[in-house]
Write a protein that holds these residues in place. Structure first.
Motif, mmCIF file in Angstrom:
data_model
loop_
_atom_site.group_PDB
_atom_site.id
_atom_site.type_symbol
_atom_site.label_atom_id
_atom_site.label_comp_id
_atom_site.label_asym_id
_atom_site.label_seq_id
_atom_site.Cartn_x
_atom_site.Cartn_y
_atom_site.Cartn_z
ATOM 1 N N PRO A 82 2.403 8.692 -3.154
ATOM 2 C CA PRO A 82 3.683 9.241 -3.608
ATOM 3 C C PRO A 82 3.553 10.005 -4.919
ATOM 4 C CG PRO A 82 3.959 6.987 -2.853
ATOM 5 C CD PRO A 82 2.485 7.253 -2.852
ATOM 6 N N GLU A 83 2.676 9.544 -5.799
ATOM 7 C CA GLU A 83 2.485 10.232 -7.071
ATOM 8 C C GLU A 83 1.941 11.645 -6.860
ATOM 9 O OE1 GLU A 83 1.377 7.304 -6.276
ATOM 10 O OE2 GLU A 83 1.878 5.804 -7.797
ATOM 11 N N GLU A 84 0.929 11.770 -5.977
ATOM 12 C CA GLU A 84 0.326 13.074 -5.723
ATOM 13 C C GLU A 84 1.310 13.999 -5.009
ATOM 14 O OE1 GLU A 84 -2.862 15.759 -6.119
ATOM 15 O OE2 GLU A 84 -2.526 13.764 -6.979
ATOM 16 N N PHE A 85 2.013 13.440 -4.013
ATOM 17 C CA PHE A 85 2.998 14.248 -3.289
ATOM 18 C C PHE A 85 4.103 14.707 -4.234
ATOM 19 C CE2 PHE A 85 6.651 15.098 -0.624
ATOM 20 C CZ PHE A 85 6.094 15.768 0.454
ATOM 21 N N SER A 143 6.959 18.812 -7.117
ATOM 22 C CA SER A 143 7.506 19.279 -8.397
ATOM 23 C C SER A 143 7.066 20.716 -8.672
ATOM 24 C CB SER A 143 7.036 18.367 -9.539
ATOM 25 O OG SER A 143 7.476 17.048 -9.355
ATOM 26 N N THR A 144 5.812 21.006 -8.386
ATOM 27 C CA THR A 144 5.307 22.373 -8.578
ATOM 28 C C THR A 144 6.066 23.366 -7.708
ATOM 29 O OG1 THR A 144 3.101 21.462 -9.031
ATOM 30 C CG2 THR A 144 3.249 23.807 -8.510
ATOM 31 N N TYR A 171 0.833 -1.189 0.000
ATOM 32 C CA TYR A 171 0.000 0.000 0.000
ATOM 33 C C TYR A 171 0.863 1.232 0.000
ATOM 34 C CZ TYR A 171 -4.041 -2.887 0.771
ATOM 35 O OH TYR A 171 -5.025 -3.807 0.604
ATOM 36 N N PRO A 172 0.358 2.362 -0.486
ATOM 37 C CA PRO A 172 1.125 3.601 -0.449
ATOM 38 C C PRO A 172 1.536 3.928 0.974
ATOM 39 C CG PRO A 172 -0.832 3.869 -1.802
ATOM 40 C CD PRO A 172 -0.950 2.541 -1.125
ATOM 41 N N SER A 209 3.760 13.714 -14.265
ATOM 42 C CA SER A 209 2.845 13.242 -13.224
ATOM 43 C C SER A 209 1.420 13.717 -13.473
ATOM 44 C CB SER A 209 3.325 13.693 -11.847
ATOM 45 O OG SER A 209 3.430 15.106 -11.783
ATOM 46 N N SER A 210 1.265 14.921 -14.030
ATOM 47 C CA SER A 210 -0.072 15.449 -14.326
ATOM 48 C C SER A 210 -0.758 14.666 -15.436
ATOM 49 C CB SER A 210 0.011 16.930 -14.716
ATOM 50 O OG SER A 210 0.530 17.713 -13.662
ATOM 51 N N ASN A 211 0.029 14.027 -16.298
ATOM 52 C CA ASN A 211 -0.528 13.259 -17.410
ATOM 53 C C ASN A 211 -0.488 11.752 -17.177
ATOM 54 O OD1 ASN A 211 -1.120 15.219 -19.866
ATOM 55 N ND2 ASN A 211 0.735 15.983 -18.856
ATOM 56 N N GLY A 212 -0.252 11.362 -15.916
ATOM 57 C CA GLY A 212 -0.303 9.948 -15.561
ATOM 58 C C GLY A 212 0.911 9.142 -15.946
ATOM 59 N N PHE A 213 2.062 9.802 -16.161
ATOM 60 C CA PHE A 213 3.271 9.085 -16.559
ATOM 61 C C PHE A 213 4.341 9.114 -15.452
ATOM 62 C CE2 PHE A 213 1.464 10.622 -20.628
ATOM 63 C CZ PHE A 213 1.189 9.382 -21.196
#
Length: 332
Positions: A13-16, A21-22, A6-7, A62-66
């Motif tokens: 981790p992807e959202e964080f 990155s922003t 599980y995360p 990450s915004s495009n699911g990659f």
């Protein structure tokens, strides 16, 4: 318990990674402008432009699911080098050392307990060495600065470490609540589905046994639900003691499921008979009155076209065949 992973935070981790990155892209863009135009720190400005560009790349991906895990590693490594370079190049009064204090939080949030500890340890040593070799003024006192920086850094590091340990314990507890039957301590239907998805393409063969306690409603009606619950617990214990596998589940009510991997049809039937006899020969007690139990068992063999519901339905059909034929039997 199930071994599904599980995360390691409530925010994935992807959202964080996307939000980090922003932040890094914006901050390094601002510092690039300041260092290149105002302070004329061309080398540092170039480094910050490179970090801002890579952070923008990570944000786009990450915004495009990659998103890929290596994006996080590369992003934080570049950010760490940027911070260490800023400490080495900028005057101490500029406060570049303050940014180093945020690194443990980012390490633990993205990489978890073990890697967060390793990265944080490396950075405190690296930053201390950079500060020690700084001699920009005659009043500069490296030992005192190192001492204060290290104490503050280690305090933040300790808080991050304690928080991550506690978060992992909470995560494991919630994991057990989600995948464990609270009455029998067997795995539940959610764990069965998760394990099926993990095992489906990993083994040459798989068999499912659905086990139903015969006339269980009569036990509840005659002795009460507290005795019925006790019977379910005892049956679960009998299942665990009669066969050597961890893939035992309570499907719901008086139904149990066992998964067998890499055995043939004959061996699956033999194991089912072993379970049936273990329950039939066992004695279950209602206070001082013995209760004799039997079970009916249906067996299905996994086929290439089977999904979870197909696999379960096939075993369920065999279970009802066993009940129609008189109960206390195995049908495959």
């Amino acid at each position: 318990m199930s071994t599904r992973r599980y995360p390691h935070s409530s925010v994935s981790p992807e959202e964080f990674h996307k939000w980090l990155s922003t932040l890094i892209c914006v901050l390094n863009s601002v510092y690039f402008v300041l260092n290149m135009i105002t302070l004329q720190k061309l080398g540092l400005g170039t480094m910050q432009l490179a970090v801002a560009t890579f952070a923008g790349f990570c944000l786009y991906k990450s915004s495009n699911g990659f998103y890929r895990p290596w994006h996080s590693y590369a992003l934080l490594i570049s950010l760490t080098i940027n911070i260490l370079l800023s400490i080495a190049v900028m005057d101490l009064v500029a406060g570049a050392t303050y940014w180093g204090l945020a690194l443990p939080f980012w390490y633990y949030s993205l990489f978890g307990l073990r890697k967060g500890f390793i990265f944080s340890a490396i950075i405190v040593l690296s930053a201390a060495m950079v500060i020690f070799f700084r001699t920009d003024t005659q009043v500069f006192m490296p030992y005192r600065t190192i001492f204060n920086f290290t104490l503050v850094y280690c305090s933040i590091w300790l808080v991050c470490h304690i928080y991550e340990v506690q978060r992992q314990k909470t995560s494991e507890f919630l994991h057990s609540l989600a995948l464990q039957d609270d009455l029998t301590n067997l795995k539940n239907r959610h764990a069965l589905k998760a394990d099926f998805q993990a095992f489906q393409h990993s083994f040459e063969s798989m068999h499912m046994l659905i086990i139903d306690i015969d006339h269980f409603k009569n036990i509840n009606d005659k002795y009460g639900h507290d005795i019925g619950d006790s019977v379910l617990i005892k049956v679960a214990d009998a299942l665990m003691q009669s066969i050597h596998t961890k893939e035992i589940y309570r499907l719901g009510g008086e139904e149990f499921v066992i998964l067998f991997k890499n055995i043939n049809d004959k061996e699956a039937f033999r194991q089912a008979e072993k379970v049936r006899k273990a329950v039939e020969l066992g004695i279950f007690f209602s206070h001082n009155e013995p209760i004799k139990l039997t079970v009916s068992i249906g067996i299905s063999s996994l086929r290439p076209e089977h999904e979870f519901t197909d696999f379960l339905r096939a075993a369920d059909q065999k279970l009802y065949q066993a009940k129609r034929e008189g109960r206390n039997r195995v049908c495959a």
